[in-house]
Design a protein around this motif. Structure first.
Motif, PDB file in Angstrom:
ATOM      1  N   LYS A 256      44.457  26.197  -9.919  1.00  0.00           N
ATOM      2  CA  LYS A 256      44.744  25.990  -8.497  1.00  0.00           C
ATOM      3  C   LYS A 256      43.588  26.583  -7.709  1.00  0.00           C
ATOM      4  O   LYS A 256      42.749  27.291  -8.246  1.00  0.00           O
ATOM      5  CB  LYS A 256      46.061  26.651  -8.105  1.00  0.00           C
ATOM      6  N   TYR A 257      43.583  26.321  -6.419  1.00  0.00           N
ATOM      7  CA  TYR A 257      42.527  26.836  -5.549  1.00  0.00           C
ATOM      8  C   TYR A 257      43.135  27.516  -4.341  1.00  0.00           C
ATOM      9  O   TYR A 257      44.145  27.057  -3.792  1.00  0.00           O
ATOM     10  CB  TYR A 257      41.595  25.695  -5.119  1.00  0.00           C
ATOM     11  N   ASP A 258      42.518  28.617  -3.920  1.00  0.00           N
ATOM     12  CA  ASP A 258      42.960  29.327  -2.728  1.00  0.00           C
ATOM     13  C   ASP A 258      42.777  28.421  -1.516  1.00  0.00           C
ATOM     14  O   ASP A 258      41.704  27.842  -1.326  1.00  0.00           O
ATOM     15  CB  ASP A 258      42.143  30.620  -2.559  1.00  0.00           C
TER      16      ASP A 258
ATOM     17  N   LEU B 231      41.755  29.695  -8.835  1.00  0.00           N
ATOM     18  CA  LEU B 231      42.780  30.641  -9.263  1.00  0.00           C
ATOM     19  C   LEU B 231      43.317  30.188 -10.612  1.00  0.00           C
ATOM     20  O   LEU B 231      43.517  28.999 -10.834  1.00  0.00           O
ATOM     21  CB  LEU B 231      43.933  30.679  -8.262  1.00  0.00           C
ATOM     22  N   LYS B 232      43.552  31.133 -11.501  1.00  0.00           N
ATOM     23  CA  LYS B 232      44.119  30.818 -12.811  1.00  0.00           C
ATOM     24  C   LYS B 232      45.387  31.619 -13.015  1.00  0.00           C
ATOM     25  O   LYS B 232      45.509  32.743 -12.529  1.00  0.00           O
ATOM     26  CB  LYS B 232      43.117  31.135 -13.923  1.00  0.00           C
ATOM     27  N   ARG B 233      46.307  31.026 -13.749  1.00  0.00           N
ATOM     28  CA  ARG B 233      47.582  31.671 -14.046  1.00  0.00           C
ATOM     29  C   ARG B 233      47.316  32.856 -14.954  1.00  0.00           C
ATOM     30  O   ARG B 233      46.603  32.769 -15.953  1.00  0.00           O
ATOM     31  CB  ARG B 233      48.501  30.660 -14.737  1.00  0.00           C
ATOM     32  N   ASP B 234      47.912  34.015 -14.595  1.00  0.00           N
ATOM     33  CA  ASP B 234      47.691  35.235 -15.359  1.00  0.00           C
ATOM     34  C   ASP B 234      48.862  36.172 -15.105  1.00  0.00           C
ATOM     35  O   ASP B 234      49.672  35.950 -14.200  1.00  0.00           O
ATOM     36  CB  ASP B 234      46.380  35.888 -14.923  1.00  0.00           C
ATOM     37  N   ILE B 235      48.928  37.220 -15.893  1.00  0.00           N
ATOM     38  CA  ILE B 235      49.879  38.309 -15.688  1.00  0.00           C
ATOM     39  C   ILE B 235      49.057  39.582 -15.638  1.00  0.00           C
ATOM     40  O   ILE B 235      48.306  39.877 -16.565  1.00  0.00           O
ATOM     41  CB  ILE B 235      50.916  38.373 -16.824  1.00  0.00           C
TER      42      ILE B 235
ATOM     43  N   GLY C 273      51.257  35.523 -11.710  1.00  0.00           N
ATOM     44  CA  GLY C 273      50.773  34.903 -10.477  1.00  0.00           C
ATOM     45  C   GLY C 273      49.519  34.098 -10.726  1.00  0.00           C
ATOM     46  O   GLY C 273      49.067  33.936 -11.858  1.00  0.00           O
ATOM     47  N   TRP C 274      48.965  33.578  -9.645  1.00  0.00           N
ATOM     48  CA  TRP C 274      47.697  32.840  -9.658  1.00  0.00           C
ATOM     49  C   TRP C 274      46.637  33.788  -9.118  1.00  0.00           C
ATOM     50  O   TRP C 274      46.689  34.171  -7.944  1.00  0.00           O
ATOM     51  CB  TRP C 274      47.814  31.586  -8.803  1.00  0.00           C
ATOM     52  N   TYR C 275      45.692  34.177  -9.977  1.00  0.00           N
ATOM     53  CA  TYR C 275      44.718  35.197  -9.629  1.00  0.00           C
ATOM     54  C   TYR C 275      43.292  34.647  -9.646  1.00  0.00           C
ATOM     55  O   TYR C 275      42.942  33.839 -10.507  1.00  0.00           O
ATOM     56  CB  TYR C 275      44.790  36.351 -10.636  1.00  0.00           C
ATOM     57  N   PRO C 276      42.438  35.154  -8.721  1.00  0.00           N
ATOM     58  CA  PRO C 276      41.020  34.802  -8.778  1.00  0.00           C
ATOM     59  C   PRO C 276      40.366  35.578  -9.913  1.00  0.00           C
ATOM     60  O   PRO C 276      40.854  36.642 -10.321  1.00  0.00           O
ATOM     61  CB  PRO C 276      40.483  35.268  -7.425  1.00  0.00           C
ATOM     62  N   GLN C 277      39.283  35.067 -10.431  1.00  0.00           N
ATOM     63  CA  GLN C 277      38.619  35.711 -11.560  1.00  0.00           C
ATOM     64  C   GLN C 277      38.088  37.094 -11.200  1.00  0.00           C
ATOM     65  O   GLN C 277      38.202  38.028 -11.971  1.00  0.00           O
ATOM     66  CB  GLN C 277      37.472  34.842 -12.063  1.00  0.00           C
ATOM     67  N   ASN C 278      37.470  37.239 -10.032  1.00  0.00           N
ATOM     68  CA  ASN C 278      36.816  38.504  -9.676  1.00  0.00           C
ATOM     69  C   ASN C 278      37.383  39.136  -8.416  1.00  0.00           C
ATOM     70  O   ASN C 278      36.667  39.815  -7.693  1.00  0.00           O
ATOM     71  CB  ASN C 278      35.313  38.269  -9.492  1.00  0.00           C
ATOM     72  N   ASP C 279      38.642  38.921  -8.120  1.00  0.00           N
ATOM     73  CA  ASP C 279      39.289  39.490  -6.937  1.00  0.00           C
ATOM     74  C   ASP C 279      38.574  39.137  -5.634  1.00  0.00           C
ATOM     75  O   ASP C 279      38.526  39.931  -4.707  1.00  0.00           O
ATOM     76  CB  ASP C 279      39.431  41.013  -7.077  1.00  0.00           C
ATOM     77  N   GLU C 280      38.012  37.908  -5.560  1.00  0.00           N
ATOM     78  CA  GLU C 280      37.308  37.472  -4.351  1.00  0.00           C
ATOM     79  C   GLU C 280      38.274  37.118  -3.229  1.00  0.00           C
ATOM     80  O   GLU C 280      37.871  37.003  -2.086  1.00  0.00           O
ATOM     81  CB  GLU C 280      36.455  36.219  -4.625  1.00  0.00           C
ATOM     82  N   CYS C 281      39.546  36.922  -3.566  1.00  0.00           N
ATOM     83  CA  CYS C 281      40.556  36.594  -2.563  1.00  0.00           C
ATOM     84  C   CYS C 281      41.897  37.135  -3.054  1.00  0.00           C
ATOM     85  O   CYS C 281      41.990  37.712  -4.131  1.00  0.00           O
ATOM     86  CB  CYS C 281      40.615  35.082  -2.322  1.00  0.00           C
TER      87      CYS C 281
END
Length: 70
Positions: free
Chosen positions: A5-7, A14-18, A36-44
């Motif tokens: 998904k995309y912010d 964004l990729k699905r992760d825990i 949740g859906w998380y950005p790879q490098n916490d950019e958002c």
């Protein structure tokens, strides 16, 4: 195939992760695994579904019961 998904504000992938997160209530803390859906490098900010937020609500209720039960 992995779902992506995309912010909506930034367009960041964004990729699905825990991931572990910590919540605090009246000085007591609890760490739990939050889907949740998380950005790879916490950019958002992460994005959460209704089901994800139920996990958060349950963890908060557990923490509150511990605090109030003391």
């Amino acid at each position: 195939m992995e779902e992506i998904k995309y912010d909506v504000e930034t367009g960041i992938e964004l990729k699905r992760d825990i991931r572990p997160i910590t919540i605090t209530y009246q000085g007591q803390s609890k760490t739990f695994n939050m889907p949740g859906w998380y950005p790879q490098n916490d950019e958002c900010e992460a994005t959460f579904t209704y089901e994800d937020l139920e996990v958060y609500d349950n963890a908060f209720k557990e923490l509150k019961a511990i605090v109030v039960g003391k």
